[in-house]
Design a protein around this motif. Sequence first.
Motif, mmCIF file in Angstrom:
data_model
loop_
_atom_site.group_PDB
_atom_site.id
_atom_site.type_symbol
_atom_site.label_atom_id
_atom_site.label_comp_id
_atom_site.label_asym_id
_atom_site.label_seq_id
_atom_site.Cartn_x
_atom_site.Cartn_y
_atom_site.Cartn_z
ATOM 1 N N LEU A 97 116.362 58.649 -33.032
ATOM 2 C CA LEU A 97 116.410 60.422 -32.505
ATOM 3 C C LEU A 97 117.310 59.562 -30.670
ATOM 4 O O LEU A 97 118.365 60.636 -30.371
ATOM 5 C CB LEU A 97 115.346 60.746 -31.847
ATOM 6 N N LEU A 98 117.007 58.796 -30.301
ATOM 7 C CA LEU A 98 117.965 57.771 -28.672
ATOM 8 C C LEU A 98 119.065 57.493 -29.363
ATOM 9 O O LEU A 98 120.244 58.507 -28.698
ATOM 10 C CB LEU A 98 117.165 57.553 -28.537
ATOM 11 N N VAL B 258 120.145 68.371 -28.865
ATOM 12 C CA VAL B 258 120.577 67.179 -28.359
ATOM 13 C C VAL B 258 119.560 67.090 -27.066
ATOM 14 O O VAL B 258 118.269 65.693 -26.885
ATOM 15 C CB VAL B 258 121.546 67.170 -26.986
ATOM 16 N N LEU B 259 118.688 67.517 -26.174
ATOM 17 C CA LEU B 259 117.447 67.011 -25.226
ATOM 18 C C LEU B 259 115.906 67.091 -25.763
ATOM 19 O O LEU B 259 115.768 66.351 -25.453
ATOM 20 C CB LEU B 259 116.966 67.882 -24.319
ATOM 21 N N VAL C 9 111.690 63.295 -27.743
ATOM 22 C CA VAL C 9 111.205 63.049 -28.329
ATOM 23 C C VAL C 9 111.165 61.636 -28.323
ATOM 24 O O VAL C 9 109.874 60.886 -28.975
ATOM 25 C CB VAL C 9 110.743 64.210 -29.732
ATOM 26 N N GLY C 10 112.424 61.142 -29.086
ATOM 27 C CA GLY C 10 112.542 59.774 -28.686
ATOM 28 C C GLY C 10 112.205 59.023 -28.359
ATOM 29 O O GLY C 10 111.211 57.289 -28.200
ATOM 30 N N CYS D 140 106.044 57.651 -19.852
ATOM 31 C CA CYS D 140 107.425 57.956 -20.420
ATOM 32 C C CYS D 140 108.165 59.027 -20.299
ATOM 33 O O CYS D 140 109.261 58.757 -19.240
ATOM 34 C CB CYS D 140 107.174 57.397 -21.821
ATOM 35 N N LEU D 141 107.940 60.120 -20.684
ATOM 36 C CA LEU D 141 108.725 61.363 -20.581
ATOM 37 C C LEU D 141 109.038 61.696 -18.543
ATOM 38 O O LEU D 141 109.680 61.995 -18.921
ATOM 39 C CB LEU D 141 107.823 62.115 -21.538
ATOM 40 N N LEU D 142 107.359 61.455 -18.111
ATOM 41 C CA LEU D 142 107.504 61.182 -16.918
ATOM 42 C C LEU D 142 109.149 60.933 -16.276
ATOM 43 O O LEU D 142 109.438 61.651 -15.900
ATOM 44 C CB LEU D 142 106.624 61.237 -16.136
#
Length: 942
Positions: free
Chosen positions: A121-122, A89-90, A95-96, A63-65
């Motif tokens: 978080l998002l 922010v990033l 993390v979200g 998901c992070l990728l």
Amino acid sequence: MLFLNPWLLAGLAGVGIPIIIHLVRRQAAKPIEWGAMRFLFDTVAMRRRKMEWEDLLLMAARCLLLALIALALARPFVPPDSSVPWLFVLPAALVGVALLGASFVLAGKIRWILKFVAVALLLLAAGLVFLERSLNLKRFEASGRRDVALVIDASASMELSLDGRTVFSKAVEEAKQLVKEAPRGTAFLVVLGGPAPEAKTAAPLTHRADVLGVLDSLRPVGGTFRAHEALGMATLGLAEGSNASKEIIVFTDAQRGGWRFDSPNAWDGLGEAWQAMPAKPKLVLRDFGSPAGLRNVALASLETSRSVVGTDREVTLKATVENTGTAPVTPGPVVIEIDGNKVGEKPVGLLVAGQKETVEFRHRFAKEGPRIVAARMEARDDLAADDKAERVVNVRGKLPILLVDGNPAGSFFERASGYSALALAPSPDLRKGKGAGDSYLMDPEVVPAPELTDEDLDGRAVVVLADVPRLPERLASLLAGQVADGTGLLVIAGPRSEAAFFNNWKAADGPLLPLPIGHVAVDPAGISPSPATFLHESVALFKDEKNSDLSSAKVKQWRKTGEAAGGVQAAAYLNGDPFLAAKNYGNGRTMLATCAFDARSGNLPALRAFVPLLHELVTWTAGTGVELNVDPSWSPSVAIHGASGGLTASYYRNQEWRGSPTVVRVDPGIDFRWGNDKPMARLPNDRFSVEWRGQLVPPMSGEYVFSADVDDEIEIRLGDHAPLKADYGTEELGRMTLEGNAAVPFHAKYREDGGEAKIRLFWNPPGGEKQIIPGFVFRPEREEAGEPMRVLDPQGLVREARLKPSRRGRELAIGGPSVPGVYQVSADEDLNDALGFPEGSKLPVAVLRDSAESHFEPRNQDDLSLIRKHADLLLPASVEDILGVLQGKGFGREIWKLLAIAAFILFLLESVFARWVSRSRRMAEDVRVSFGDEAVWGRGLK
């Protein structure tokens, strides 16, 4: 944090791909009930947690990728003056995403906790991005049509060569690219910055070909970039535009000079002007920066060893060479040229950063008049503009000096002026009452005080009153006016000098003496001057006791003094009493010596320093005459002394002062005897009229008696007093009490019918005799500029110059920006008369270069903070960033590369981890399950 391609954020939906695949695979794995599996539960439970963690990490990584790839494609950037830190922010967003993906792997209550935290978080990251957009990106909102002022710095430092091109050429190229690619509907104003900013377009232009043509015609000006004035001119030009949105884009280097950061009030005024506009303009500063390593050697200055240079002796020309860069440089030799002819050359050795060397040349000028002196060198460095220095030296053939002797009795050396006359020109002819001869610059003439006349004062550069008791009121008034017009005055206050006269000697600019004089003090042992107090430029040469014996002087009688009357102490005795005092008076200078320069007052004339001391005092008092070397300013101008008085005269071709005057000029006074001739070529012999306007400044208070010798009629009005009239002949006009040094409006009207024409205006000042009213007591109301004169500027371009009125007299005003270098003025008859030059002469005028342009002092954060107080300041790093401003995209420090690198690293880690998990699961040990005694089982089965 904002995004240049925000629509590509839709790619974040790809984060759901691994989640969907996971859910589909989980649903595809249908459970099959098998009773024997209950025996495996205990052994498989140990591996279940390990597999969950592996799946969680794989899901989070995948998901992070995908999130990193989507964010990188959207090109996030951090805008200038960002109010939200992107480092918060990033990570919150990433993390979200990771927690959201991981929540689908887990089961139970923990799944919903992770989902809640991930969504929070998002939402926080999205909210912060929106907040950043509302707070910051509104600065870049595209508003359709707009007016843009392009301010191009054309100062000397912009000629710095970088990568084979000057910074100025890069600025012009970027400005042209900006014009070509700007949004439709953008109008451009072009301002060329320098010592005198110049609006190249009167108003913003929408036709881009015209703007590009203006940019192609720009050339470096040199001098200092007066940024504050250029911004003011750009503001005025934008006010002429029809579009609501305004922007000012400045293409410049990092030079701090010229921005007036030390004058916050000036920026307050500029800020008020911006606030008054319908839409406050943004200030976009395209800063090309300063070089990290600089090779530059500059000719910092070119000076002469004496302020008054004559043809009688050599003068030292001093050229100062300075390494203003960061690297050692060995420049070529310094070459000195006089009027374009090489007269000397001297080498300069290796100069390290910050080092200065002075190269001296001895030269004797053979011809009087203004001479162009230039110093050049081949530095082969990064900035060629400062490899040359020029100045104009006004070489004098003679310096006419009048010595008024207050003690003319006795032998030559017993007189008050004897030693002084020989010190100025050691010629034996002076002792015989003759002139000094042509071999001396100083041309003294000694006149006994009782024999002094008006004619003796004419044409003198300096008047020396040597122990003069007093002057007649008429001569005192005349001399005061001449001093205000530029004549120097040196008062040697000996024992005969009357304090009452000198202390009350005043004119329009107040007391003439720098200090009031008092009683005579006597010390038989004598007191000495103190070289430590020789701080004034007239005596600075004698401060070092190794070069002077003035400290051994014994002055036995001297004058006490009172409080300063606008002057300064130039030197003092060891007891603290003033020895010399100086004062600038109008266009002239006055100097006071508190002791006589003869044998009665001590041994001062016997010292070897006496001759150079008197020369320095007279030279300082004489001044430099017309100063032909001017500092860079809005436009070059030269003050023309000797014309500070007079009245504005309007001449008419009728007797009723009707219509427009035929001629308007400044007359030095009212003293005309035309007879049967025309007053001038454009007027008739008869039936004309003249009107004079201005102010009269009486030199003292008291009753004045006015009279006139007139043919035909004259009427005079002074302030609110009743008009004074006279006609045909000489008669008294009237009496009037006036206050000294108080300006009174003056208006006179003269009419000529026929026959002879004349008008002479007289007065009897308080306690004085009848005389023509001197011109210096008048001040003209106004004066029309003279006819234009042709000027060739340092760039070879033709300009115009005119003689114009100024606060004191007139000035030669040269049109156009103040480009450093030499200007050649084709002088007309009026200018030649004012300067005493022969007809057809060319007058050189040098605009000096500002040496600060060679030092590259950069702006600092405090300077930028001052700008931000009054303007929305943006600091783009490229022309693409500026286009982003105009297109509403914005600009800032892009961080997509960091995301791309992180995605690549994460891809490698995810691949390695996934392969390891796969192999671990395939090659795991088989679980041996024991069902008890196999033999028993075997027998049972049988």
